[in-house]
Design a protein around this motif. Sequence first.
Motif, PDB file in Angstrom:
ATOM      1  N   GLU A 200       0.836  -1.211   0.000  1.00 17.50           N
ATOM      2  CA  GLU A 200       0.000   0.000   0.000  1.00 17.50           C
ATOM      3  C   GLU A 200       0.866   1.255   0.000  1.00 17.50           C
ATOM      4  OE1 GLU A 200      -4.029  -2.005   1.762  1.00 17.50           O
ATOM      5  OE2 GLU A 200      -2.711  -0.950   3.151  1.00 17.50           O
ATOM      6  N   ARG A 201       1.980   1.190   0.711  1.00 16.26           N
ATOM      7  CA  ARG A 201       2.881   2.361   0.723  1.00 16.26           C
ATOM      8  C   ARG A 201       3.516   2.566  -0.653  1.00 16.26           C
ATOM      9  NH1 ARG A 201       6.318   0.793   5.276  1.00 16.26           N
ATOM     10  NH2 ARG A 201       4.604   0.215   6.597  1.00 16.26           N
ATOM     11  N   ALA A 202       3.860   1.449  -1.308  1.00 22.86           N
ATOM     12  CA  ALA A 202       4.490   1.554  -2.629  1.00 22.86           C
ATOM     13  C   ALA A 202       3.546   2.220  -3.632  1.00 22.86           C
ATOM     14  CB  ALA A 202       4.905   0.168  -3.119  1.00 22.86           C
ATOM     15  N   TYR A 203       2.236   2.073  -3.382  1.00 23.06           N
ATOM     16  CA  TYR A 203       1.255   2.625  -4.333  1.00 23.06           C
ATOM     17  C   TYR A 203       0.526   3.845  -3.761  1.00 23.06           C
ATOM     18  CZ  TYR A 203       2.290  -1.290  -7.296  1.00 23.06           C
ATOM     19  OH  TYR A 203       2.958  -2.163  -8.122  1.00 23.06           O
ATOM     20  N   ASP A 204       1.003   4.340  -2.616  1.00 19.24           N
ATOM     21  CA  ASP A 204       0.432   5.564  -2.034  1.00 19.24           C
ATOM     22  C   ASP A 204       1.543   6.240  -1.244  1.00 19.24           C
ATOM     23  OD1 ASP A 204      -1.244   7.532  -1.289  1.00 19.24           O
ATOM     24  OD2 ASP A 204      -2.472   6.327   0.064  1.00 19.24           O
ATOM     25  N   ASP A 205       2.495   6.792  -1.973  1.00 19.08           N
ATOM     26  CA  ASP A 205       3.715   7.308  -1.354  1.00 19.08           C
ATOM     27  C   ASP A 205       3.474   8.607  -0.603  1.00 19.08           C
ATOM     28  OD1 ASP A 205       4.681   9.697  -3.390  1.00 19.08           O
ATOM     29  OD2 ASP A 205       3.481   8.157  -4.344  1.00 19.08           O
ATOM     30  N   ALA A 206       4.384   8.887   0.329  1.00 16.44           N
ATOM     31  CA  ALA A 206       4.243  10.064   1.212  1.00 16.44           C
ATOM     32  C   ALA A 206       4.289  11.371   0.419  1.00 16.44           C
ATOM     33  CB  ALA A 206       5.337  10.039   2.267  1.00 16.44           C
ATOM     34  N   ALA A 207       5.071  11.414  -0.649  1.00 14.16           N
ATOM     35  CA  ALA A 207       5.197  12.661  -1.418  1.00 14.16           C
ATOM     36  C   ALA A 207       3.999  12.883  -2.356  1.00 14.16           C
ATOM     37  CB  ALA A 207       6.496  12.641  -2.219  1.00 14.16           C
ATOM     38  N   GLY A 208       3.145  11.902  -2.477  1.00 13.71           N
ATOM     39  CA  GLY A 208       1.931  12.062  -3.281  1.00 13.71           C
ATOM     40  C   GLY A 208       2.153  11.981  -4.793  1.00 13.71           C
ATOM     41  N   VAL A 209       3.284  11.404  -5.208  1.00 10.79           N
ATOM     42  CA  VAL A 209       3.562  11.314  -6.653  1.00 10.79           C
ATOM     43  C   VAL A 209       2.601  10.321  -7.317  1.00 10.79           C
ATOM     44  CG1 VAL A 209       5.338  10.887  -8.406  1.00 10.79           C
ATOM     45  CG2 VAL A 209       5.986  11.859  -6.200  1.00 10.79           C
ATOM     46  N   THR A 210       2.340   9.188  -6.643  1.00  7.63           N
ATOM     47  CA  THR A 210       1.428   8.193  -7.226  1.00  7.63           C
ATOM     48  C   THR A 210       0.005   8.754  -7.299  1.00  7.63           C
ATOM     49  OG1 THR A 210       2.836   6.503  -6.238  1.00  7.63           O
ATOM     50  CG2 THR A 210       0.739   5.755  -7.131  1.00  7.63           C
ATOM     51  N   ALA A 211      -0.359   9.575  -6.304  1.00  5.93           N
ATOM     52  CA  ALA A 211      -1.679  10.217  -6.347  1.00  5.93           C
ATOM     53  C   ALA A 211      -1.780  11.118  -7.581  1.00  5.93           C
ATOM     54  CB  ALA A 211      -1.901  11.022  -5.069  1.00  5.93           C
ATOM     55  N   ASP A 230     -13.554  17.113 -12.578  1.00 10.51           N
ATOM     56  CA  ASP A 230     -12.971  18.076 -11.647  1.00 10.51           C
ATOM     57  C   ASP A 230     -11.946  17.299 -10.817  1.00 10.51           C
ATOM     58  OD1 ASP A 230     -12.333  19.852  -9.685  1.00 10.51           O
ATOM     59  OD2 ASP A 230     -14.366  19.988  -8.829  1.00 10.51           O
ATOM     60  N   ILE A 231     -10.673  17.526 -11.117  1.00  9.54           N
ATOM     61  CA  ILE A 231      -9.600  16.703 -10.533  1.00  9.54           C
ATOM     62  C   ILE A 231      -9.630  16.778  -8.998  1.00  9.54           C
ATOM     63  CG2 ILE A 231      -7.092  16.197 -10.612  1.00  9.54           C
ATOM     64  CD1 ILE A 231      -8.609  16.120 -13.378  1.00  9.54           C
ATOM     65  N   LYS A 232      -9.934  17.964  -8.493  1.00  7.37           N
ATOM     66  CA  LYS A 232      -9.929  18.160  -7.024  1.00  7.37           C
ATOM     67  C   LYS A 232     -11.060  17.385  -6.339  1.00  7.37           C
ATOM     68  CE  LYS A 232     -10.222  22.663  -7.256  1.00  7.37           C
ATOM     69  NZ  LYS A 232     -10.366  22.672  -8.728  1.00  7.37           N
ATOM     70  N   ALA A 233     -12.009  16.951  -7.133  1.00 11.72           N
ATOM     71  CA  ALA A 233     -13.176  16.261  -6.559  1.00 11.72           C
ATOM     72  C   ALA A 233     -12.952  14.752  -6.425  1.00 11.72           C
ATOM     73  CB  ALA A 233     -14.408  16.537  -7.408  1.00 11.72           C
ATOM     74  N   PHE A 234     -11.711  14.302  -6.690  1.00  5.31           N
ATOM     75  CA  PHE A 234     -11.385  12.869  -6.564  1.00  5.31           C
ATOM     76  C   PHE A 234     -10.158  12.683  -5.682  1.00  5.31           C
ATOM     77  CE2 PHE A 234     -13.987  13.042 -10.302  1.00  5.31           C
ATOM     78  CZ  PHE A 234     -14.739  11.884 -10.238  1.00  5.31           C
ATOM     79  N   GLN A 235     -10.149  11.567  -4.972  1.00  4.25           N
ATOM     80  CA  GLN A 235      -9.039  11.273  -4.070  1.00  4.25           C
ATOM     81  C   GLN A 235      -8.412   9.931  -4.441  1.00  4.25           C
ATOM     82  OE1 GLN A 235     -10.153  10.884   0.000  1.00  4.25           O
ATOM     83  NE2 GLN A 235      -8.065  11.262   0.716  1.00  4.25           N
ATOM     84  N   HIS A 236      -7.080   9.920  -4.466  1.00  9.59           N
ATOM     85  CA  HIS A 236      -6.348   8.689  -4.779  1.00  9.59           C
ATOM     86  C   HIS A 236      -6.429   7.687  -3.616  1.00  9.59           C
ATOM     87  CE1 HIS A 236      -3.042   6.013  -5.731  1.00  9.59           C
ATOM     88  NE2 HIS A 236      -2.441   6.332  -4.618  1.00  9.59           N
ATOM     89  N   GLN A 237      -6.577   6.427  -3.940  1.00  8.04           N
ATOM     90  CA  GLN A 237      -6.539   5.386  -2.911  1.00  8.04           C
ATOM     91  C   GLN A 237      -5.880   4.123  -3.471  1.00  8.04           C
ATOM     92  OE1 GLN A 237     -10.091   3.498  -0.864  1.00  8.04           O
ATOM     93  NE2 GLN A 237     -10.141   5.540   0.048  1.00  8.04           N
ATOM     94  N   ALA A 238      -5.019   3.484  -2.693  1.00  4.99           N
ATOM     95  CA  ALA A 238      -4.436   2.193  -3.085  1.00  4.99           C
ATOM     96  C   ALA A 238      -5.063   1.139  -2.180  1.00  4.99           C
ATOM     97  CB  ALA A 238      -2.925   2.226  -2.896  1.00  4.99           C
ATOM     98  N   VAL A 239      -5.702   0.132  -2.785  1.00  2.55           N
ATOM     99  CA  VAL A 239      -6.472  -0.846  -2.001  1.00  2.55           C
ATOM    100  C   VAL A 239      -5.910  -2.247  -2.234  1.00  2.55           C
ATOM    101  CG1 VAL A 239      -8.809  -1.759  -1.616  1.00  2.55           C
ATOM    102  CG2 VAL A 239      -8.521   0.579  -2.473  1.00  2.55           C
ATOM    103  N   TRP A 240      -5.541  -2.931  -1.153  1.00  2.00           N
ATOM    104  CA  TRP A 240      -5.063  -4.318  -1.291  1.00  2.00           C
ATOM    105  C   TRP A 240      -6.261  -5.257  -1.280  1.00  2.00           C
ATOM    106  CZ3 TRP A 240      -1.688  -7.536  -3.018  1.00  2.00           C
ATOM    107  CH2 TRP A 240      -1.645  -8.849  -2.555  1.00  2.00           C
ATOM    108  N   LYS A 241      -6.375  -6.129  -2.303  1.00  2.00           N
ATOM    109  CA  LYS A 241      -7.458  -7.123  -2.362  1.00  2.00           C
ATOM    110  C   LYS A 241      -6.833  -8.504  -2.177  1.00  2.00           C
ATOM    111  CE  LYS A 241     -11.108  -4.569  -3.395  1.00  2.00           C
ATOM    112  NZ  LYS A 241     -11.863  -4.295  -4.587  1.00  2.00           N
TER     113      LYS A 241
END
Length: 320
Positions: A200-211, A230-241
């Motif tokens: 999850e960290r690899a796909y949701d990095d602290a610097a927000g580059v993956t977002a 509207d780009i601001k109206a969406f939030q990045h999420q990395a989900v492990w299934k």
Amino acid sequence: MAKHPNVAVALPSRISREVLAGLRKTPKELSPVWFYDETGSNLFERICELPEYYLTRTELGIMREHAAEIAADIGPRAAIIEFGSGSSLKTRLLLDQLEDPCAYVPVDISREQLLDAAGTLARDYPALRIVPICADFTRPFEIPQPVLSASRRVIYFPGSTLGNFEMQSARELLVAMRTLAQGGLILVGIDLKKDPKLLERAYDDAAGVTAQFNLNALRHVNRELHANFDIKAFQHQAVWKEELSRIEMHLVSRHHQSVEIAGEHVDFARGEHLRTECCHKYTVESFSELARSANLQVARVWTDANALFGVVLLQNGQTQ
Ligand code: AVI
């Protein structure tokens, strides 16, 4: 059909129809191909250098350590056909160790990057025949003459991109590679299953580059398909299934909204997820099973000390 010759009716293109079809599914989907415009390709290069994104540097480390052994298994006068070659960085490590390679055939859809990388390689490997092919490797393409004289064809597919395909498509791609290899070998990079927190960290990095990379898919759709996400109206999420053994990249709608794409409307509920990518993680056993289903067998696996990543050599399943 327009009633007057000077009145054009704007029909959605095939691409818009595909995007709209994905957005009308439950749950909503958008193809990861939308990540890769110029901005997205630059963001991906930054991802590869992030401390959390262990994949690229681990695969490079495996290649640095084991390229000589891999080259020995491949043998002399091989033609290396690389799928999705990009900057061909890992390939250099292999080429440096191969005995008298007959040709290098990078296959990539991005003409500019392909020709740039081929030009640089041609300068650095003057004795090597380099035959770039601008093509979508998921569809059939022709292999030119010089490669036919190679003693052995080797399909090289590094980067764990195979993991971005759904199981059935990954199987079909392996079958296509087996056919193209004509009894030769396939060398593929796969990301191995591990602690979901690390993934999850690899796909949701602290610097927000993956977002940024994920959200850029919406910008790309806006530009190409006259959409108004509207780009601001969406939030990045990395989900492990766990049940599918994959990380999924999602964009979550921050509120109820309606988006226009090619003249049509798609509604998003507050908190609704749009899936933009699947990144499958294998065990050596689960990957061997997938390979077997494509009539291939694992000849050898190289991994790093922490078993984060695997470089797998596959051979035709009928040879033994
Ligand atoms: C291209 N592919 C192998 C990357 C991956 O890790 O599945 C794409 C990526 N998506 C988010 N970060 C990187």
